[in-house]
Design an enzyme around this catalytic site. Structure first.
Site, mmCIF file in Angstrom:
data_model
loop_
_atom_site.group_PDB
_atom_site.id
_atom_site.type_symbol
_atom_site.label_atom_id
_atom_site.label_comp_id
_atom_site.label_asym_id
_atom_site.label_seq_id
_atom_site.Cartn_x
_atom_site.Cartn_y
_atom_site.Cartn_z
ATOM 1 N N PRO A 47 -41.659 -70.383 18.261
ATOM 2 C CA PRO A 47 -42.170 -69.250 19.043
ATOM 3 C C PRO A 47 -42.460 -69.651 20.488
ATOM 4 O O PRO A 47 -43.105 -70.669 20.720
ATOM 5 C CB PRO A 47 -43.476 -68.889 18.317
ATOM 6 C CG PRO A 47 -43.864 -70.130 17.567
ATOM 7 C CD PRO A 47 -42.588 -70.814 17.212
ATOM 8 N N THR A 106 -43.596 -67.836 24.270
ATOM 9 C CA THR A 106 -43.936 -66.765 25.202
ATOM 10 C C THR A 106 -43.030 -66.840 26.415
ATOM 11 O O THR A 106 -42.875 -67.906 27.006
ATOM 12 C CB THR A 106 -45.408 -66.941 25.617
ATOM 13 O OG1 THR A 106 -46.205 -66.646 24.479
ATOM 14 C CG2 THR A 106 -45.793 -66.022 26.766
ATOM 15 N N GLN A 118 -44.161 -63.400 15.634
ATOM 16 C CA GLN A 118 -45.425 -64.141 15.652
ATOM 17 C C GLN A 118 -46.576 -63.223 16.075
ATOM 18 O O GLN A 118 -46.521 -62.583 17.131
ATOM 19 C CB GLN A 118 -45.352 -65.350 16.592
ATOM 20 C CG GLN A 118 -46.524 -66.300 16.311
ATOM 21 C CD GLN A 118 -46.634 -67.446 17.282
ATOM 22 O OE1 GLN A 118 -46.548 -67.242 18.497
ATOM 23 N NE2 GLN A 118 -46.856 -68.650 16.787
ATOM 24 N N HIS A 139 -50.314 -66.711 14.096
ATOM 25 C CA HIS A 139 -50.496 -67.773 15.099
ATOM 26 C C HIS A 139 -51.942 -68.286 15.034
ATOM 27 O O HIS A 139 -52.795 -67.888 15.813
ATOM 28 C CB HIS A 139 -50.178 -67.214 16.481
ATOM 29 C CG HIS A 139 -50.088 -68.247 17.548
ATOM 30 N ND1 HIS A 139 -50.356 -69.581 17.327
ATOM 31 C CD2 HIS A 139 -49.729 -68.149 18.868
ATOM 32 C CE1 HIS A 139 -50.185 -70.250 18.457
ATOM 33 N NE2 HIS A 139 -49.798 -69.405 19.396
ATOM 34 N N TYR A 170 -55.991 -70.957 20.084
ATOM 35 C CA TYR A 170 -56.256 -69.523 20.190
ATOM 36 C C TYR A 170 -57.293 -69.082 19.133
ATOM 37 O O TYR A 170 -57.959 -69.923 18.541
ATOM 38 C CB TYR A 170 -54.939 -68.734 20.118
ATOM 39 C CG TYR A 170 -54.056 -69.051 21.309
ATOM 40 C CD1 TYR A 170 -54.475 -68.746 22.605
ATOM 41 C CD2 TYR A 170 -52.838 -69.704 21.165
ATOM 42 C CE1 TYR A 170 -53.704 -69.063 23.714
ATOM 43 C CE2 TYR A 170 -52.051 -70.027 22.271
ATOM 44 C CZ TYR A 170 -52.500 -69.700 23.549
ATOM 45 O OH TYR A 170 -51.741 -70.019 24.643
HETATM 46 C C1 LIG Z 1 -42.558 -71.594 27.467
HETATM 47 C C2 LIG Z 1 -43.315 -71.873 26.188
HETATM 48 C C3 LIG Z 1 -43.999 -70.849 25.574
HETATM 49 C C4 LIG Z 1 -44.652 -71.060 24.346
HETATM 50 N N1 LIG Z 1 -45.248 -70.011 23.701
HETATM 51 C C5 LIG Z 1 -45.711 -70.166 22.435
HETATM 52 C C6 LIG Z 1 -46.131 -69.040 21.674
HETATM 53 O O1 LIG Z 1 -46.067 -67.873 22.096
HETATM 54 N N2 LIG Z 1 -46.584 -69.272 20.418
HETATM 55 C C7 LIG Z 1 -46.658 -70.544 19.888
HETATM 56 O O2 LIG Z 1 -47.087 -70.712 18.747
HETATM 57 N N3 LIG Z 1 -46.260 -71.615 20.603
HETATM 58 C C8 LIG Z 1 -45.754 -71.460 21.838
HETATM 59 N N4 LIG Z 1 -45.270 -72.545 22.526
HETATM 60 C C9 LIG Z 1 -45.229 -73.863 21.862
HETATM 61 C C10 LIG Z 1 -43.857 -74.084 21.204
HETATM 62 O O3 LIG Z 1 -43.677 -73.225 20.082
HETATM 63 C C11 LIG Z 1 -43.715 -75.539 20.727
HETATM 64 O O4 LIG Z 1 -44.763 -75.820 19.841
HETATM 65 C C12 LIG Z 1 -43.762 -76.532 21.883
HETATM 66 O O5 LIG Z 1 -42.863 -76.150 22.916
HETATM 67 C C13 LIG Z 1 -43.382 -77.940 21.396
HETATM 68 O O6 LIG Z 1 -42.080 -77.936 20.814
HETATM 69 P P1 LIG Z 1 -40.809 -78.508 21.635
HETATM 70 O O7 LIG Z 1 -41.138 -79.942 21.969
HETATM 71 O O8 LIG Z 1 -39.633 -78.408 20.675
HETATM 72 O O9 LIG Z 1 -40.646 -77.683 22.861
HETATM 73 C C14 LIG Z 1 -44.650 -72.353 23.764
HETATM 74 C C15 LIG Z 1 -43.991 -73.393 24.427
HETATM 75 C C16 LIG Z 1 -43.310 -73.170 25.613
HETATM 76 C C17 LIG Z 1 -42.555 -74.293 26.263
#
Ligand SMILES: Cc1cc2nc3c(=O)[nH]c(=O)nc-3n(C[C@H](O)[C@H](O)[C@H](O)COP(=O)(O)O)c2cc1C
Length: 374
Positions: free
Chosen positions: A31, A33, A108, A183, A188
Site C-alpha cells: 500500500p 499513498t 487499505q 492499516h 497511525y
Molecule cells: C510513497 C509511499 C507511500 C506509502 N503509503 C503507505 C500507505 O498508505 N499505507 C501503508 O501501510 N504503508 C505505506 N507506505 C509504506 C510501504 O507500504 C512500505 O511499507 C515501505 O515503502 C517499505 O517497503 P519498500 O522497501 O518495498 O518500499 C508508503 C511508502 C511510500 C514510499
C-alpha cells in the site's frame, strides 16, 4: 522450515493458494499513498488511480493506498476516502479496470489518528488514544506543520470509529474490491493504542496489553459482521521506532506477540508484517527479525515487507519465513515488476519528488519494459 516448490519457477513467481486466498504469484504491491485524489469528493477515478493500478495488475495482489474511513480519519492531502457514495463509485471504476486486467485488489482502510492536524477538521483536534503530541510533522494543505496534542477519544468516539471501519469495509466490497486491509501499522491510530508511550488511558482501552489491543479486536469483530472475515487482511509494524513519535518499551513486542497470537482466532485473508523500517539493532526492546519471530506464532498466510528485492524476496519464501512478499517503492517505477523478475530485466529507479504530486506525471508514466501478461 524449507518449503518444496512444485516447479523450477523462482519462489516469488509460484502461485499461492490458501483456504482464503488464491493468487497467481507471491509478489504483492504494498500500500502506498500517492495523494492524487485532488477533487472535491476525495474520490479515486478510473483515469488516474484506475490506470495506475491496472498497469500493475500482474502483481499477485495489489493493496491500494491507505483510504480514510471517515472525514475524521484523514491526515494527508488528496488521499482518497471510502465513506461516501462518490468515493465508492470512483473506486468501482478502479476495481473494474484491475479485474478486467486479471488482477486481484484489496483496499487499505486507514485512520491516521494524531498524525492529522486541525487544518483538516475546521480547527478541531485530531483523535487519538491519549492527548499526547507525537511531536512530528503533519502534511497539511498548506504544507508541513507541527503536529498538536490530539483529543483523547471518548467511548463514543471509539464506538463511532468502530462503526466507520465496518461501514468502510462494506463500502469496499460494494466498490468491487476482493478484500480490505486494516492499516493497524506505522504509527497511525491503532498503533497509537498499542504502544504504551502513546496510550496513557486508564479505562479498558489502556494499561494492559489486552486493553491496548482491545480497540483493534472490536474493529475486527464489527468488520466481520459486515463482510466475510476471510476477505480481511491486517498490517502491523512491531519494531517501528523513532517515526511519528513512536518509541518502544519492554511491553511493545509482548503486546504484538499477544495480538498476533490472538489473530489466529480470526480466519483472516493474511497478516502483513513489516521488518523494521530503520536500523533498530541498538534500540532496547526492539525485535530485529520480524518474519522469523512471527512465522512460528501466526498460523495463517504471512506477508512480509520492507526493503525486499528479488533475491531477498525469493529467499524469505524459500526459507519458509513468509508466504508472500510486498514490494513498495519498486512498484512505483516498475509496473511490470513481476515480468521483470521473471525475465531478469533491470529495474527502473523511482523519483521521490513525484511520490505525492498531482496528476499522471511520476504516476502512470513509468513504462513497462516487458510484455505484461493479462
Ligand atoms: C510513497 C509511499 C507511500 C506509502 N503509503 C503507505 C500507505 O498508505 N499505507 C501503508 O501501510 N504503508 C505505506 N507506505 C509504506 C510501504 O507500504 C512500505 O511499507 C515501505 O515503502 C517499505 O517497503 P519498500 O522497501 O518495498 O518500499 C508508503 C511508502 C511510500 C514510499
Amino acid at each position: 522450515m524449507k518449503i518444496q516448490m512444485s516447479t523450477d519457477k523462482q519462489p516469488l513467481l509460484q502461485p499461492y493458494e490458501s483456504k482464503n486466498l488464491k493468487l497467481r504469484n507471491r509478489v504483492v504491491m504494498a500500500p502506498m499513498t500517492r495523494s492524487r485524489a485532488n477533487n472535491a469528493e476525495k474520490a479515486a477515478t478510473g483515469d488516474l488511480q484506475g490506470t495506475y493500478y491496472e498497469q500493475r495488475a500482474s502483481a499477485g495482489l495489489i493493496i491500494t493506498e491507505g483510504s480514510q474511513v471517515s472525514e475524521k480519519a484523514v491526515g494527508y492531502i488528496n488521499t482518497p476516502g471510502i465513506h461516501s457514495a462518490a468515493q465508492v463509485a470512483g473506486w468501482k471504476e478502479v476495481t473494474e479496470k484491475v479485474h478486467a486486467a486479471g488482477g486481484t485488489i484489496f483496499l487499505q482502510l486507514w485512520h491516521v489518528g494524531r498524525m492529522s492536524h486541525p487544518d483538516f477538521h475546521n480547527g478541531d483536534l485530531p483523535h487519538s488514544a491519549s492527548a499526547i503530541n507525537p511531536n512530528s510533522k503533519s502534511y497539511t494543505p498548506e504544507g508541513f506543520k507541527d503536529t498538536v496534542a490530539p483529543k483523547e477519544m471518548t467511548k463514543e468516539d471509539i464506538e463511532q470509529t468502530i462503526k466507520d471501519f465496518a461501514n468502510a469495509a462494506k463500502n469496499a466490497i460494494e466498490a468491487g474490491f476482493d478484500g480490505v486491509e486494516i492499516h493497524s501499522s506505522n504509527g497511525y491510530l491503532f498503533h497509537q493504542f498499542f504502544n504504551a508511550t502513546s496510550n496513557h488511558r486508564t479505562d479498558e482501552y489502556g494499561g494492559s496489553k489486552e486493553n491496548r489491543a482491545r480497540f483493534l479486536f472490536e474493529v475486527l469483530d464489527a468488520v466481520k459482521q459486515q463482510i466475510p472475515i476471510q476477505k480481511v487482511g491486517l498490517r502491523l509494524n512491531p519494531s517501528l521506532h523513532g517515526i511519528f513519535g513512536m518509541t518502544m518499551d519492554e511491553d511493545t513486542i509482548p503486546t504484538f506477540d499477544y495480538i498476533i497470537e490472538k489473530l489466529n482466532d480470526y480466519d483472516l485473508a493474511y497478516l502483513h508484517l513489516s521488518e523494521p523500517f530503520t536500523d533498530v539493532s541498538e534500540i532496547p526492546y526492539a525485535e530485529t527479525q520480524i518474519a522469523k519471530r512471527y512465522r512460528p506464532i501466526y498460523k495463517g498466510t504471512l506477508m512480509i515487507n520492507s526493503n525486499f528485492d528479488q533475491e531477498k524476496g525469493n529467499q524469505v519464501i524459500e526459507d519458509g519465513d513468509a508466504d508472500l512478499v510486498a514490494f513498495g517503492k519498486p512498484y512505483i517505477s516498475n509496473p511490470d515488476l513481476v515480468e521483470r523478475f521473471e525475465q531478469g530485466v533491470e529495474l527502473t529507479d523511482w523519483d521521490q519528488d513525484t511520490f505525492y504530486t498531482p496528476g499522471h506525471k511520476g504516476y502512470t508514466d513509468y513504462e513497462a519494459k516487458t510484455a505484461v501478461k493479462a
